[in-house]
Motif scaffolding. Structure first.
Motif, PDB file in Angstrom:
ATOM      1  N   MET A 127       2.009 -31.349 -30.083  1.00 35.37           N
ATOM      2  CA  MET A 127       3.173 -32.061 -30.590  1.00 35.37           C
ATOM      3  C   MET A 127       2.748 -33.431 -31.085  1.00 35.37           C
TER       4      MET A 127
ATOM      5  N   ASN B 219       6.413 -38.629 -32.520  1.00 34.98           N
ATOM      6  CA  ASN B 219       7.791 -38.180 -32.390  1.00 34.98           C
ATOM      7  C   ASN B 219       8.549 -38.999 -31.363  1.00 34.98           C
TER       8      ASN B 219
ATOM      9  N   GLY C  47      10.175 -38.172 -28.639  1.00 34.69           N
ATOM     10  CA  GLY C  47       9.921 -37.928 -27.223  1.00 34.69           C
ATOM     11  C   GLY C  47       8.689 -38.654 -26.719  1.00 34.69           C
ATOM     12  N   ALA C  48       7.607 -38.631 -27.505  1.00 32.98           N
ATOM     13  CA  ALA C  48       6.383 -39.309 -27.098  1.00 32.98           C
ATOM     14  C   ALA C  48       6.595 -40.817 -27.034  1.00 32.98           C
TER      15      ALA C  48
ATOM     16  N   ASP D 185       4.857 -35.295 -21.392  1.00 33.94           N
ATOM     17  CA  ASP D 185       4.905 -33.974 -22.001  1.00 33.94           C
ATOM     18  C   ASP D 185       4.576 -34.089 -23.486  1.00 33.94           C
ATOM     19  N   ALA D 186       5.447 -34.702 -24.255  1.00 36.94           N
ATOM     20  CA  ALA D 186       5.252 -34.806 -25.707  1.00 36.94           C
ATOM     21  C   ALA D 186       4.001 -35.597 -26.067  1.00 36.94           C
TER      22      ALA D 186
ATOM     23  N   ASP E 204      -2.620 -33.548 -29.143  1.00 37.97           N
ATOM     24  CA  ASP E 204      -1.170 -33.444 -29.291  1.00 37.97           C
ATOM     25  C   ASP E 204      -0.767 -32.788 -30.608  1.00 37.97           C
TER      26      ASP E 204
ATOM     27  N   SER F  44       7.865 -23.751 -21.196  1.00 37.80           N
ATOM     28  CA  SER F  44       9.241 -24.226 -21.341  1.00 37.80           C
ATOM     29  C   SER F  44      10.259 -23.286 -20.702  1.00 37.80           C
TER      30      SER F  44
END
Length: 424
Positions: A1, A5, A7-8, A137-138, A292, A415
């Motif tokens: 990912m 983004n 989320g990160a 996570d991200a 990522d 997930s």
């Protein structure tokens, strides 16, 4: 990912303090490895010890870490990282400083390193990797890169710093400054800022007592220990990790004598080693971004394969300065990513359900390779009178490690429900 983004960005905004504490804490655990090469000559000269004996301290730690890491991994799943790291860092600081009291007794040498091994069990890569993987996570790949850059920071600063401290205060004073100076900063930051996913889960359990029956703090998807044991991809990761640690830790511990052997002075060699460590920070950050975005097996395979060039360049007879510097830069950039890769890959293929326990087993292999490498390097030099055999062996081993990573399958998505990975 993608790291950029939302989320990160949110994760980094919320948890940058934890990353800073973990990075400095992890950097302290690399101080001894990064400085050992500079203590080989003064200890050998003062006590008449062989290079194999002086290198054995790191190996004693590795053997005991190999035996104890799985158990300490279980402790992480039960108690979290904070309750492991802070006592371990305090003990480590005291033990490093106590090396200044060496009298030449081999029994004393072995006893001090046995105590150091206990500290290492509570502060090695399992702790810091679990802290990151439980929180991010991200942006997990880059977060691991930032935290595990602590070792590259140590490899960049410690060699020239240790050389200065030995010249200014003697080898005894150098041990005191390294232990109590660096150690105090690591302990302080961990006390104040080391709050991760395990602590979040602990607070949730305290608010909901019914959740406290589980043996693990984290209630998340992932493989059981028995499922991980049967996973062929984890076996590939494990073997790759063991062989690359054997080669690269041997090179790190013996890099100053290796450079001296090709005609580089001690002070210049320390500078080159420090520069390689700093380049390693760039390597970890770039690798984190790539992890990522792209499949980890390709990122890891290419990065580790590049490390093999270091050994070839150091074998160049009468190598010019530019070649030696290039060799150290390649090793610093690529070789320093090995813990980052195994931490990311283990979490990717197992999930976080039993990450502490599973990565504890991986840490045993890391320790085994770390212990074998320095003694093997010292034995090779004592036997053949040079490091040429070590360099040829390192070349082949790094290529084998990269091929194992290239052969990994796509990792699953965690997930869904616990223990039920989706297609990756």
């Amino acid at each position: 990912m993608a790291v950029g983004n939302q989320g990160a960005r949110r994760e980094f905004g919320e948890h940058w303090r934890m990353m800073a504490a973990a990075s400095i804490g992890f950097s302290f655990t690399a101080v001894i490895t990064a400085s050992t090469g500079l203590f080989i000559e003064p200890l050998s000269r003062e006590f008449g010890w062989s290079r194999t004996l002086v290198s054995s301290g790191v190996s004693i730690t590795a053997v005991l870490t190999f035996l104890g890491s799985p158990l300490f991994g279980v402790f992480i799943d039960k108690w979290g990282t904070r309750r492991m790291a802070i006592p371990g860092l305090i003990l480590m600081a005291g033990v490093i400083a106590s090396l200044s009291l060496l009298t030449g007794s081999r029994i004393q040498w072995f006893a001090i390193w046995t105590l150091y091994a206990l500290a290492a069990l509570a502060t090695k890569s399992t702790v810091w990797t679990a802290a990151v993987n439980s929180t991010f996570d991200a942006g997990r790949g880059l977060a691991l890169g930032v935290v595990l850059s602590g070792s590259a920071l140590a490899q960049g600063i410690v060699p020239p710093l240790t050389n200065y401290l030995i010249d200014a205060f003697g080898w005894r004073g150098a041990y005191v400054w390294l232990g109590l100076g660096w150690g105090a900063l690591a302990v302080l930051l961990s006390v104040v800022w080391l709050r991760d996913g395990y602590d979040i889960s602990r607070r949730k359990r305290m608010a909901e007592p019914a959740c406290s029956a589980s043996a693990s703090l984290l209630d998340v998807p992932g493989l059981s220990v028995s499922e991980a044991w049967r996973n062929p991809d984890l076996w590939r990761i494990a073997i790759s990790t063991f062989v690359i640690m054997t080669a690269t830790v041997a090179l790190i511990v013996h890099q100053i004598p290796i450079l001296e052997e090709v005609g580089v002075g001690r002070t210049t060699a320390a500078f080159y080693a420090g520069l390689a460590g700093l380049v390693g920070i760039l390597g970890k950050l770039v690798t984190g971004v790539l992890l990522d975005r792209y499949p980890a097996r390709w990122v890891g395979g290419i990065t580790i394969a590049a490390t093999s060039m270091t050994y070839v360049l150091l074998l160049w007879p009468g190598a010019p300065t530019a070649v030696i510097v290039l060799a150290m830069m390649i090793n610093g950039y690529a070789g320093g990513t090995k813990l980052q890769l195994v931490g990311y890959l283990t979490a990717a293929y197992t999930g976080m359900r039993k990450f502490g326990t599973i990565f504890g087993a991986m840490a045993s292999l890391i320790a085994a390779g770390s212990g074998l490498g320095p003694v093997l390097g010292g034995w090779i030099h004592d036997t053949w009178g040079s490091y040429e055999v070590l360099l040829w062996g390192g070349f082949g081993i790094t290529l084998l490690s990269s091929l194992l990573l290239f052969g990994l399958r796509a990792y699953p998505s965690w997930s869904g429900e616990a223990g039920s990975p989706g297609a990756g």
